[in-house]
Design a protein around this motif. Structure first.
Motif, mmCIF file in Angstrom:
data_model
loop_
_atom_site.group_PDB
_atom_site.id
_atom_site.type_symbol
_atom_site.label_atom_id
_atom_site.label_comp_id
_atom_site.label_asym_id
_atom_site.label_seq_id
_atom_site.Cartn_x
_atom_site.Cartn_y
_atom_site.Cartn_z
ATOM 1 N N LEU A 104 0.418 93.021 86.719
ATOM 2 C CA LEU A 104 -0.235 94.016 87.563
ATOM 3 C C LEU A 104 -0.458 95.334 86.820
ATOM 4 O O LEU A 104 -1.535 95.941 86.916
ATOM 5 N N ILE A 105 0.547 95.777 86.070
ATOM 6 C CA ILE A 105 0.432 97.048 85.349
ATOM 7 C C ILE A 105 -0.655 96.981 84.287
ATOM 8 O O ILE A 105 -1.522 97.860 84.188
ATOM 9 N N VAL A 106 -0.636 95.919 83.481
ATOM 10 C CA VAL A 106 -1.604 95.804 82.385
ATOM 11 C C VAL A 106 -3.014 95.615 82.925
ATOM 12 O O VAL A 106 -3.982 96.133 82.350
ATOM 13 N N LEU A 107 -3.168 94.886 84.026
ATOM 14 C CA LEU A 107 -4.494 94.698 84.612
ATOM 15 C C LEU A 107 -5.076 96.025 85.108
ATOM 16 O O LEU A 107 -6.292 96.244 85.046
ATOM 17 N N ILE A 108 -4.218 96.909 85.583
ATOM 18 C CA ILE A 108 -4.681 98.223 86.046
ATOM 19 C C ILE A 108 -5.010 99.125 84.853
ATOM 20 O O ILE A 108 -5.989 99.876 84.878
ATOM 21 N N TRP A 109 -4.208 99.034 83.800
ATOM 22 C CA TRP A 109 -4.366 99.921 82.657
ATOM 23 C C TRP A 109 -5.508 99.527 81.723
ATOM 24 O O TRP A 109 -6.096 100.381 81.074
ATOM 25 N N THR A 110 -5.792 98.227 81.612
ATOM 26 C CA THR A 110 -6.718 97.765 80.581
ATOM 27 C C THR A 110 -7.830 96.916 81.183
ATOM 28 O O THR A 110 -7.827 96.577 82.359
ATOM 29 N N ASN A 111 -8.787 96.565 80.303
ATOM 30 C CA ASN A 111 -9.831 95.613 80.660
ATOM 31 C C ASN A 111 -9.198 94.266 80.938
ATOM 32 O O ASN A 111 -8.256 93.850 80.256
ATOM 33 N N SER A 112 -9.709 93.540 81.915
ATOM 34 C CA SER A 112 -9.081 92.294 82.352
ATOM 35 C C SER A 112 -9.011 91.244 81.245
ATOM 36 O O SER A 112 -8.053 90.475 81.161
ATOM 37 N N LYS A 113 -10.019 91.189 80.380
ATOM 38 C CA LYS A 113 -10.009 90.183 79.315
ATOM 39 C C LYS A 113 -8.966 90.520 78.249
ATOM 40 O O LYS A 113 -8.291 89.638 77.721
ATOM 41 N N ILE A 114 -8.853 91.821 77.924
ATOM 42 C CA ILE A 114 -7.834 92.244 76.967
ATOM 43 C C ILE A 114 -6.447 92.074 77.572
ATOM 44 O O ILE A 114 -5.476 91.775 76.861
ATOM 45 N N ALA A 115 -6.349 92.258 78.883
ATOM 46 C CA ALA A 115 -5.055 92.217 79.564
ATOM 47 C C ALA A 115 -4.337 90.895 79.339
ATOM 48 O O ALA A 115 -3.116 90.868 79.192
ATOM 49 N N THR A 116 -5.078 89.786 79.298
ATOM 50 C CA THR A 116 -4.449 88.478 79.117
ATOM 51 C C THR A 116 -3.691 88.412 77.792
ATOM 52 O O THR A 116 -2.568 87.895 77.724
ATOM 53 N N CYS A 117 -4.281 88.949 76.727
ATOM 54 C CA CYS A 117 -3.629 88.973 75.417
ATOM 55 C C CYS A 117 -2.408 89.898 75.438
ATOM 56 O O CYS A 117 -1.342 89.553 74.914
ATOM 57 N N VAL A 118 -2.583 91.085 76.057
ATOM 58 C CA VAL A 118 -1.492 92.062 76.103
ATOM 59 C C VAL A 118 -0.315 91.513 76.901
ATOM 60 O O VAL A 118 0.851 91.662 76.503
ATOM 61 N N ILE A 119 -0.600 90.867 78.004
ATOM 62 C CA ILE A 119 0.462 90.301 78.841
ATOM 63 C C ILE A 119 1.212 89.207 78.081
ATOM 64 O O ILE A 119 2.438 89.120 78.137
ATOM 65 N N LEU A 180 4.863 79.051 77.829
ATOM 66 C CA LEU A 180 5.107 80.169 78.740
ATOM 67 C C LEU A 180 3.942 81.154 78.701
ATOM 68 O O LEU A 180 3.472 81.617 79.742
ATOM 69 N N THR A 181 3.462 81.481 77.495
ATOM 70 C CA THR A 181 2.348 82.417 77.362
ATOM 71 C C THR A 181 1.100 81.870 78.029
ATOM 72 O O THR A 181 0.332 82.608 78.665
ATOM 73 N N PHE A 182 0.880 80.567 77.882
ATOM 74 C CA PHE A 182 -0.290 79.921 78.466
ATOM 75 C C PHE A 182 -0.256 80.030 79.988
ATOM 76 O O PHE A 182 -1.251 80.388 80.631
ATOM 77 N N LYS A 183 0.906 79.760 80.582
ATOM 78 C CA LYS A 183 1.029 79.799 82.044
ATOM 79 C C LYS A 183 0.917 81.224 82.582
ATOM 80 O O LYS A 183 0.242 81.455 83.597
ATOM 81 N N VAL A 184 1.559 82.175 81.901
ATOM 82 C CA VAL A 184 1.457 83.562 82.331
ATOM 83 C C VAL A 184 0.032 84.071 82.148
ATOM 84 O O VAL A 184 -0.481 84.851 82.960
ATOM 85 N N GLY A 185 -0.628 83.632 81.075
ATOM 86 C CA GLY A 185 -2.011 84.015 80.841
ATOM 87 C C GLY A 185 -2.930 83.546 81.954
ATOM 88 O O GLY A 185 -3.846 84.269 82.378
ATOM 89 N N ILE A 186 -2.692 82.353 82.445
ATOM 90 C CA ILE A 186 -3.492 81.831 83.564
ATOM 91 C C ILE A 186 -3.253 82.658 84.820
ATOM 92 O O ILE A 186 -4.191 82.958 85.578
ATOM 93 N N MET A 187 -2.000 83.055 85.058
ATOM 94 C CA MET A 187 -1.708 83.919 86.207
ATOM 95 C C MET A 187 -2.483 85.227 86.102
ATOM 96 O O MET A 187 -3.040 85.716 87.089
ATOM 97 N N ALA A 188 -2.529 85.795 84.892
ATOM 98 C CA ALA A 188 -3.260 87.042 84.683
ATOM 99 C C ALA A 188 -4.752 86.840 84.907
ATOM 100 O O ALA A 188 -5.427 87.711 85.484
ATOM 101 N N GLU A 189 -5.281 85.710 84.476
ATOM 102 C CA GLU A 189 -6.703 85.423 84.679
ATOM 103 C C GLU A 189 -7.027 85.268 86.161
ATOM 104 O O GLU A 189 -8.095 85.677 86.620
ATOM 105 N N ILE A 190 -6.112 84.686 86.911
ATOM 106 C CA ILE A 190 -6.333 84.517 88.356
ATOM 107 C C ILE A 190 -6.379 85.876 89.041
ATOM 108 O O ILE A 190 -7.298 86.184 89.803
ATOM 109 N N LEU A 191 -5.371 86.715 88.762
ATOM 110 C CA LEU A 191 -5.294 88.016 89.422
ATOM 111 C C LEU A 191 -6.409 88.956 88.958
ATOM 112 O O LEU A 191 -6.887 89.786 89.721
ATOM 113 N N GLY A 192 -6.824 88.811 87.679
ATOM 114 C CA GLY A 192 -7.852 89.683 87.154
ATOM 115 C C GLY A 192 -9.250 89.126 87.253
ATOM 116 O O GLY A 192 -10.206 89.779 86.813
#
Length: 246
Positions: A104-119, A180-192
């Motif tokens: 949630l924090i990274v999606l608010i702070w950054t571009n959604s596509k970049i956020a997946t990498c940062v997360i 783990l990164t793959f699954k969390v990345g998908i969560m970020a893509e869903i929310l963003g």
């Protein structure tokens, strides 16, 4: 695959088929055969490979960045006790933050596509750092004593002594981290609502109340992770045999 594991999978599939027929509601529990059909349809679609490739690339980049910085700082902490004590509060904070807060924090702070990498980086960095530091602390004193008796350049210590001795810990971070990164990345893509990507496909299925699609994408994700872990295990066994014969 081991015989007992195969038997367990067959039993689970039978339970799924029987339960699906008894419930007879595709929203609560889709039919196994409908899901299998959708999976074959996805495998013939360009969207499937595009979504998979983008999600994998974003997750892989975040993982590699976490490995590079985590290993670097882990080695620094292993060499210098003062550095380890100074970095300890930052490590404690990073490992204590829930994954959903990162997202949630990274999606608010950054571009959604970049956020997946940062997360991906933020989730994997604490584990990589901790594994590297554990590896540094496990190095036998005889190697450290030799470097004290015969001083060598710091770059030589890092690339010729430390990295080879802690390579098993780094490999563990990589092999455990990608899933783990793959699954969390998908969560970020869903929310963003990141497009293209597997998260976007899950989001579309949710909007359309398409449980068959959710099950199909989920099983493909499980298949990928199992295949990838098997390949890593095969590579690890080959490397161990190579070292034994070297």
């Amino acid at each position: 695959m081991k015989k007992r594991s195969l038997i367990t999978i067959v039993i689970l599939l039978i339970l799924w088929i029987v339960s699906g027929e008894m419930i007879n509601n595709p929203i609560k529990l889709p039919s196994f055969f409908d899901v299998a059909e959708r999976m074959f349809e996805l495998a013939k679609s360009a969207i499937f490979y595009e979504a998979f490739a983008y999600t994998l690339a974003r997750s892989f980049f975040g993982l590699l960045l976490a490995l590079f910085i985590g290993v670097l700082l882990g080695i620094c902490s292993g060499i210098s006790h003062k550095f380890e004590e100074s970095f300890e509060p930052i490590y404690t904070i990073l490992k204590s933050i829930p994954n959903v807060s990162y997202i949630l924090i990274v999606l608010i702070w950054t571009n959604s596509k970049i956020a997946t990498c940062v997360i991906g980086f933020m989730v994997m960095f604490p584990m990589t750092y901790a594994n590297t530091l554990s590896g540094m602390k496990s190095i036998e004193n005889k190697y450290l004593d030799l470097m004290r008796i015969y001083p060598v350049r710091k770059t030589y210590k890092i690339f010729k002594v430390y990295l080879p001795l802690i390579s098993h810990y780094i490999y563990a971070s990589f092999s455990n981290g990608l899933g783990l990164t793959f699954k969390v990345g998908i969560m970020a893509e869903i929310l963003g609502s990141v497009s293209p990507g597997m998260g976007r496909q899950f989001q579309l299925c949710r909007i359309n109340v398409d449980m068959i699609g959710i099950f199909a994408w989920t099983i493909w994700l499980i298949v990928f992770l199992i295949v990838f872990e098997s390949l890593l295990k095969l590579i690890e066994n080959r490397l161990l045999k190579y070292k034994e014969t070297d």
